[in-house]
Design a protein around this motif. Sequence first.
Motif, PDB file in Angstrom:
ATOM      1  N   ASN A  28     -43.351  35.265   5.642  1.00 41.64           N
ATOM      2  CA  ASN A  28     -42.388  35.939   6.613  1.00 41.64           C
ATOM      3  C   ASN A  28     -41.936  37.336   5.619  1.00 41.64           C
ATOM      4  OD1 ASN A  28     -42.193  34.937   9.064  1.00 41.64           O
ATOM      5  ND2 ASN A  28     -40.561  33.630   8.431  1.00 41.64           N
ATOM      6  N   GLY A  29     -41.893  36.855   4.157  1.00 41.38           N
ATOM      7  CA  GLY A  29     -41.624  37.754   3.376  1.00 41.38           C
ATOM      8  C   GLY A  29     -42.702  39.072   3.120  1.00 41.38           C
ATOM      9  N   LEU A  30     -44.017  38.765   3.143  1.00 43.04           N
ATOM     10  CA  LEU A  30     -44.888  39.525   3.177  1.00 43.04           C
ATOM     11  C   LEU A  30     -45.104  40.271   4.216  1.00 43.04           C
ATOM     12  CD1 LEU A  30     -47.770  37.632   1.151  1.00 43.04           C
ATOM     13  CD2 LEU A  30     -46.083  38.983   0.217  1.00 43.04           C
ATOM     14  N   VAL A 194     -45.235  38.787  -3.721  1.00 39.00           N
ATOM     15  CA  VAL A 194     -44.948  40.480  -3.626  1.00 39.00           C
ATOM     16  C   VAL A 194     -45.666  40.943  -4.618  1.00 39.00           C
ATOM     17  CG1 VAL A 194     -43.125  42.105  -4.070  1.00 39.00           C
ATOM     18  CG2 VAL A 194     -42.645  40.251  -2.480  1.00 39.00           C
ATOM     19  N   VAL A 195     -45.628  40.436  -6.194  1.00 41.30           N
ATOM     20  CA  VAL A 195     -46.527  41.262  -7.023  1.00 41.30           C
ATOM     21  C   VAL A 195     -47.866  41.101  -6.784  1.00 41.30           C
ATOM     22  CG1 VAL A 195     -47.208  40.573  -9.277  1.00 41.30           C
ATOM     23  CG2 VAL A 195     -44.897  40.278  -8.986  1.00 41.30           C
ATOM     24  N   LEU A 210     -46.731  46.976 -11.716  1.00 49.15           N
ATOM     25  CA  LEU A 210     -45.803  45.657 -11.733  1.00 49.15           C
ATOM     26  C   LEU A 210     -44.336  45.905 -11.681  1.00 49.15           C
ATOM     27  CD1 LEU A 210     -47.951  43.597 -14.116  1.00 49.15           C
ATOM     28  CD2 LEU A 210     -47.692  43.343 -11.736  1.00 49.15           C
ATOM     29  N   THR A 211     -44.096  46.995 -12.496  1.00 53.81           N
ATOM     30  CA  THR A 211     -42.681  47.373 -12.365  1.00 53.81           C
ATOM     31  C   THR A 211     -41.988  47.903 -10.962  1.00 53.81           C
ATOM     32  OG1 THR A 211     -42.647  48.218 -14.661  1.00 53.81           O
ATOM     33  CG2 THR A 211     -41.069  49.054 -13.474  1.00 53.81           C
ATOM     34  N   GLU A 212     -42.986  48.388 -10.254  1.00 52.54           N
ATOM     35  CA  GLU A 212     -42.556  48.750  -8.926  1.00 52.54           C
ATOM     36  C   GLU A 212     -42.593  47.373  -8.195  1.00 52.54           C
ATOM     37  OE1 GLU A 212     -43.886  51.272  -5.082  1.00 52.54           O
ATOM     38  OE2 GLU A 212     -45.155  51.665  -6.649  1.00 52.54           O
ATOM     39  N   ALA A 213     -43.503  46.702  -8.181  1.00 45.55           N
ATOM     40  CA  ALA A 213     -43.472  45.479  -7.530  1.00 45.55           C
ATOM     41  C   ALA A 213     -41.990  44.669  -7.766  1.00 45.55           C
ATOM     42  CB  ALA A 213     -44.357  44.497  -7.717  1.00 45.55           C
ATOM     43  N   LEU A 214     -41.493  44.580  -8.987  1.00 51.24           N
ATOM     44  CA  LEU A 214     -40.539  43.805  -9.424  1.00 51.24           C
ATOM     45  C   LEU A 214     -39.099  44.541  -8.898  1.00 51.24           C
ATOM     46  CD1 LEU A 214     -42.182  42.016 -11.178  1.00 51.24           C
ATOM     47  CD2 LEU A 214     -40.268  41.607 -12.586  1.00 51.24           C
ATOM     48  N   THR A 215     -38.875  45.802  -9.095  1.00 47.72           N
ATOM     49  CA  THR A 215     -38.036  46.542  -8.608  1.00 47.72           C
ATOM     50  C   THR A 215     -37.844  46.489  -7.224  1.00 47.72           C
ATOM     51  OG1 THR A 215     -39.285  48.614  -9.112  1.00 47.72           O
ATOM     52  CG2 THR A 215     -37.851  47.831 -10.894  1.00 47.72           C
ATOM     53  N   THR A 216     -38.925  46.746  -6.449  1.00 47.68           N
ATOM     54  CA  THR A 216     -38.782  46.876  -4.972  1.00 47.68           C
ATOM     55  C   THR A 216     -38.022  45.425  -4.464  1.00 47.68           C
ATOM     56  OG1 THR A 216     -40.772  48.165  -4.808  1.00 47.68           O
ATOM     57  CG2 THR A 216     -40.083  46.876  -2.929  1.00 47.68           C
ATOM     58  N   TYR A 217     -38.678  44.397  -4.945  1.00 48.32           N
ATOM     59  CA  TYR A 217     -38.114  43.148  -4.684  1.00 48.32           C
ATOM     60  C   TYR A 217     -36.740  42.755  -5.127  1.00 48.32           C
ATOM     61  CZ  TYR A 217     -38.058  38.127  -3.889  1.00 48.32           C
ATOM     62  OH  TYR A 217     -37.540  36.820  -3.626  1.00 48.32           O
ATOM     63  N   THR A 218     -36.143  43.467  -6.363  1.00 49.15           N
ATOM     64  CA  THR A 218     -34.765  42.749  -6.723  1.00 49.15           C
ATOM     65  C   THR A 218     -33.856  44.102  -6.527  1.00 49.15           C
ATOM     66  OG1 THR A 218     -35.620  44.110  -8.974  1.00 49.15           O
ATOM     67  CG2 THR A 218     -35.681  41.840  -8.931  1.00 49.15           C
ATOM     68  N   GLN A 243     -34.344  43.175   4.306  1.00 52.86           N
ATOM     69  CA  GLN A 243     -34.287  44.351   3.420  1.00 52.86           C
ATOM     70  C   GLN A 243     -35.665  44.541   2.910  1.00 52.86           C
ATOM     71  OE1 GLN A 243     -31.820  46.291   3.014  1.00 52.86           O
ATOM     72  NE2 GLN A 243     -30.663  45.235   4.460  1.00 52.86           N
ATOM     73  N   LEU A 244     -36.714  43.626   2.825  1.00 50.34           N
ATOM     74  CA  LEU A 244     -37.855  43.860   2.404  1.00 50.34           C
ATOM     75  C   LEU A 244     -38.615  44.771   3.523  1.00 50.34           C
ATOM     76  CD1 LEU A 244     -39.186  40.580   0.770  1.00 50.34           C
ATOM     77  CD2 LEU A 244     -38.752  42.603  -0.405  1.00 50.34           C
ATOM     78  N   TYR A 245     -38.363  44.644   4.611  1.00 47.97           N
ATOM     79  CA  TYR A 245     -38.973  45.499   5.986  1.00 47.97           C
ATOM     80  C   TYR A 245     -38.170  46.723   5.771  1.00 47.97           C
ATOM     81  CZ  TYR A 245     -39.815  46.662  10.604  1.00 47.97           C
ATOM     82  OH  TYR A 245     -40.339  47.438  11.827  1.00 47.97           O
ATOM     83  N   LEU A 246     -36.927  46.917   5.516  1.00 47.42           N
ATOM     84  CA  LEU A 246     -36.236  48.259   5.495  1.00 47.42           C
ATOM     85  C   LEU A 246     -36.525  48.970   4.312  1.00 47.42           C
ATOM     86  CD1 LEU A 246     -33.016  47.019   7.256  1.00 47.42           C
ATOM     87  CD2 LEU A 246     -34.486  48.385   8.412  1.00 47.42           C
ATOM     88  N   ILE A 247     -36.668  48.470   2.933  1.00 49.19           N
ATOM     89  CA  ILE A 247     -36.668  49.347   1.921  1.00 49.19           C
ATOM     90  C   ILE A 247     -37.687  50.206   1.619  1.00 49.19           C
ATOM     91  CG2 ILE A 247     -38.363  47.656   0.510  1.00 49.19           C
ATOM     92  CD1 ILE A 247     -36.139  48.028  -1.825  1.00 49.19           C
ATOM     93  N   GLN A 248     -37.323  51.406   1.135  1.00 43.91           N
ATOM     94  CA  GLN A 248     -38.256  52.629   1.267  1.00 43.91           C
ATOM     95  C   GLN A 248     -38.180  53.044  -0.331  1.00 43.91           C
ATOM     96  OE1 GLN A 248     -39.622  54.143   3.843  1.00 43.91           O
ATOM     97  NE2 GLN A 248     -38.639  52.440   5.118  1.00 43.91           N
TER      98      GLN A 248
END
Length: 261
Positions: A28-30, A194-195, A210-218, A243-248
Amino acid sequence: MMILEQLRKDNPLIICITNDVVKNFTANGLLALGASPAMATEKLEMDEFLTHAGALLINIGSIEEGDIENMLAAAKYANQHDVPIVLDPVACGASKFRKDFCLKLLETYDITVIRGNASELQALTGEASMKGTDADTSLSTEDVARAAYKKFNCAIVVTGEIDAICVNGKINLIENGTALLTKVTGGGCLLGAVVASFIYNETKPTLESLTEALTTYTVASEFAERASNGTLPGHFAVNLIDQLYLIQESDVAENRLVKEV
């Protein structure tokens, strides 16, 4: 260059060999993020799946002896098809069985990223005892990341109160996130997926990706905590998917707390 928008356009197939506890949450997260998850595990179909995959996640959270052949076959075919592999060595410091398998995988195949908590990564590089999946919060994620990179010569992501990413010897520290991620089963496991999504088709990922992956998630996790009833673990878990769906990309750029060291 930001990856999130392109990821959502490409909808990469992410093969997730992950533990039984978190399969639904991970999928669901992916889906919310914009990737296409497949929770395939059978070695007899892995060659075909990995022909079309953007990345492979191997998470050993509920590993049994019978899973070993499937995981090794998946890694073999991923290497043959130049598919990046993320290894999540869950609780590898808790048993010799887990640690030995992870070391065998790392010695036999090219692993793109190792993502774990400080205790898990320290167990792989030397000696560390764990009670299940618990992490030793006294460990320096930066020091652990450096040691793991030196030993395995691949990208390292160490999560904790401050996350550390090491690529080609360079380190970024990330101070985003919330303690509620430790109150939800699968918070770290979903991050591994997510990574994998953010490095699709990239067997040599950059520190920036990788920084974008982590910061998007956190950053998404921080938004989830602030959303309705987000300080309650059950609501937080649902909010995180939302929020994973909504985040830009702009949300990540404006809220990320990254330090180069």
